[in-house]
Design an enzyme around this catalytic site. Structure first.
Site, PDB file in Angstrom:
ATOM      1  N   GLU A   1      -5.922  -4.548  10.581  1.00 50.09           N
ATOM      2  CA  GLU A   1      -4.883  -3.530  10.751  1.00 50.09           C
ATOM      3  C   GLU A   1      -5.165  -2.734  12.020  1.00 50.09           C
ATOM      4  OE1 GLU A   1      -2.835  -2.570   6.749  1.00 50.09           O
ATOM      5  OE2 GLU A   1      -4.454  -1.156   7.048  1.00 50.09           O
TER       6      GLU A   1
ATOM      7  N   ASN B   1       0.874  -1.166   0.000  1.00 52.11           N
ATOM      8  CA  ASN B   1       0.000   0.000   0.000  1.00 52.11           C
ATOM      9  C   ASN B   1       0.914   1.220   0.000  1.00 52.11           C
ATOM     10  OD1 ASN B   1      -1.762   2.066   0.462  1.00 52.11           O
ATOM     11  ND2 ASN B   1      -2.390   1.423   2.516  1.00 52.11           N
ATOM     12  N   TRP B   2       1.076   1.796  -1.168  1.00 53.47           N
ATOM     13  CA  TRP B   2       2.023   2.913  -1.293  1.00 53.47           C
ATOM     14  C   TRP B   2       1.496   4.193  -0.656  1.00 53.47           C
ATOM     15  CZ3 TRP B   2       4.187   2.823  -7.039  1.00 53.47           C
ATOM     16  CH2 TRP B   2       4.868   1.615  -7.242  1.00 53.47           C
ATOM     17  N   LYS B   3       0.200   4.228  -0.335  1.00 53.79           N
ATOM     18  CA  LYS B   3      -0.431   5.449   0.194  1.00 53.79           C
ATOM     19  C   LYS B   3      -0.128   6.613  -0.773  1.00 53.79           C
ATOM     20  CE  LYS B   3      -0.280   3.383   4.681  1.00 53.79           C
ATOM     21  NZ  LYS B   3      -0.253   3.528   6.126  1.00 53.79           N
TER      22      LYS B   3
ATOM     23  N   HIS C   1      -9.767   1.569   4.614  1.00 50.74           N
ATOM     24  CA  HIS C   1      -8.494   1.727   5.322  1.00 50.74           C
ATOM     25  C   HIS C   1      -8.705   2.697   6.491  1.00 50.74           C
ATOM     26  CE1 HIS C   1      -4.380   2.893   6.223  1.00 50.74           C
ATOM     27  NE2 HIS C   1      -4.021   1.748   5.652  1.00 50.74           N
TER      28      HIS C   1
ATOM     29  N   GLY D   1       2.562  -1.166   4.295  1.00 48.59           N
ATOM     30  CA  GLY D   1       2.661   0.255   3.975  1.00 48.59           C
ATOM     31  C   GLY D   1       4.111   0.661   3.765  1.00 48.59           C
ATOM     32  N   GLY D   2       4.724   1.200   4.810  1.00 48.10           N
ATOM     33  CA  GLY D   2       6.076   1.760   4.713  1.00 48.10           C
ATOM     34  C   GLY D   2       7.075   0.835   4.025  1.00 48.10           C
TER      35      GLY D   2
ATOM     36  N   SER E   1       2.941  -1.998  10.415  1.00 49.85           N
ATOM     37  CA  SER E   1       4.386  -2.083  10.664  1.00 49.85           C
ATOM     38  C   SER E   1       4.960  -3.475  10.408  1.00 49.85           C
ATOM     39  CB  SER E   1       4.721  -1.597  12.085  1.00 49.85           C
ATOM     40  OG  SER E   1       4.352  -0.239  12.241  1.00 49.85           O
TER      41      SER E   1
ATOM     42  N   GLY F   1       2.132   2.401  10.656  1.00 56.44           N
ATOM     43  CA  GLY F   1       3.135   3.450  10.486  1.00 56.44           C
ATOM     44  C   GLY F   1       3.834   3.873  11.761  1.00 56.44           C
TER      45      GLY F   1
ATOM     46  N   GLU G   1      -7.075   5.094   7.539  1.00 61.36           N
ATOM     47  CA  GLU G   1      -6.848   6.518   7.236  1.00 61.36           C
ATOM     48  C   GLU G   1      -8.069   7.121   6.538  1.00 61.36           C
ATOM     49  OE1 GLU G   1      -3.078   5.863   5.308  1.00 61.36           O
ATOM     50  OE2 GLU G   1      -2.279   5.247   7.247  1.00 61.36           O
TER      51      GLU G   1
HETATM   52  P1  PGA Z   1       2.469   0.307   7.639  1.00 59.51           P
HETATM   53  O1  PGA Z   1       1.041   0.567   6.940  1.00 59.51           O
HETATM   54  O2  PGA Z   1       2.999  -0.995   7.111  1.00 59.51           O
HETATM   55  O3  PGA Z   1       3.313   1.478   7.229  1.00 59.51           O
HETATM   56  O4  PGA Z   1       2.236   0.271   9.108  1.00 59.51           O
HETATM   57  C1  PGA Z   1       0.126  -0.473   6.727  1.00 59.51           C
HETATM   58  C2  PGA Z   1      -1.129   0.077   6.097  1.00 59.51           C
HETATM   59  O5  PGA Z   1      -1.557   1.164   6.452  1.00 59.51           O
HETATM   60  O6  PGA Z   1      -1.747  -0.566   5.217  1.00 59.51           O
END
Ligand code: PGA
Length: 253
Positions: free
Chosen positions: A168, A10-12, A96, A233-234, A212, A174, A98
């Site tokens: 999640e 997930n590149w956001k 998600h 994500g990251g 994470s 993050g 966010e």
């Molecule tokens: P993260 O993000 O791996 O940076 O914690 C995961 C996500 O939000 O899908």
């Protein structure tokens, strides 16, 4: 039942046409190398066409990070599931944290988006997860089951075989904090049991963990019986890290 592991980046809101090239080439190689693992990348809307071109004909899936609840019409700024499918998307993230917290998406709206994705050829990746306050109040189970039930009750659960569920925990996204493999496993098992109760093909549905996930913890998480991969994500923005996580999924299944 043996489920194929699923690992999605997930590149956001990260990337540029130039920087995407190396990540897409690496994701394409990951999909080829990791036989038995379904690999996908979820990129920002403006880069879907670039990613579709780079991944075309490969086994690596392509996802968007959101979709409109509407089919088409006067909805400035929205993107429909038909457009995503037309561009070559195979997956779309729905709900998600966010989107829920920063954009006020309710359980009901997430459910409508999920239905819209299901009505096209897209496979939805439905995210659920509790905040730190909810976890500390002992409400983890109640929260994730509420979020899941809101979606289950608006769809035909028997059609869920191609959907992916992502647990999640919001406090782990993050932050560098990860749920312990045992804690995550307990939530995954609870979600799977609930899906079975509601008539969904629970044994076939991939339930992936996000929050994470790094090369150093992926193996332990993915070796849990109900953790079928990850939403990354990251670490998906670092080609070597994402590759190592795909390898971990292959090793542990
Ligand atoms: P993260 O993000 O791996 O940076 O914690 C995961 C996500 O939000 O899908």
């Amino acid at each position: 039942m043996a489920r194929r592991p699923f690992v999605a980046g997930n590149w956001k809101m990260h990337g540029s046409s130039a920087s995407n090239q190396a990540l897409l080439a690496a994701a394409l190689a990951d999909g080829k190398r990791c036989a038995g693992v379904d690999v996908a990348v979820c990129v920002p809307f403006p880069y879907l066409a670039q990613a579709a071109g780079a991944l075309q004909g490969s086994g690596t899936g392509l996802g968007a990070q959101d979709v409109s609840e509407h089919a088409s019409g006067a909805y400035t700024g929205e993107v429909s599931s038909a457009m995503l499918a037309d561009l070559g998307c195979t997956h779309v993230i729905v709900g998600h944290s966010e989107r829920r917290s920063l954009h006020g998406e309710s359980d009901a709206l997430v459910a409508r988006k999920f239905v819209r994705a299901m009505a096209s050829t897209l496979k939805p990746i439905l995210c659920v997860g509790e905040t730190l306050a909810e976890r500390e109040a002992g409400q983890t189970e109640a929260v994730v089951l509420r979020q899941l039930q809101a979606v289950v009750q608006t769809t035909s659960p028997e059609r869920w075989a191609h959907a992916v569920l992502a647990y999640e925990p919001v406090w782990a996204i993050g932050t560098g904090r990860t749920a312990s493999a045992q804690d995550a496993q307990a939530v995954h098992a609870r979600l799977r049991a609930a899906l079975a109760t509601w008539g969904a093909p629970a044994d076939a549905i991939r339930i992936v963990y996000g929050g994470s996930v790094k090369p150093g913890n992926a193996g332990e998480l993915f070796s849990m019986p109900d953790i079928d991969g990850g939403l990354i994500g990251g670490a998906s923005l670092v080609a070597d890290d994402f590759s190592a996580i795909c390898d971990a999924a292959q090793r542990t299944h």
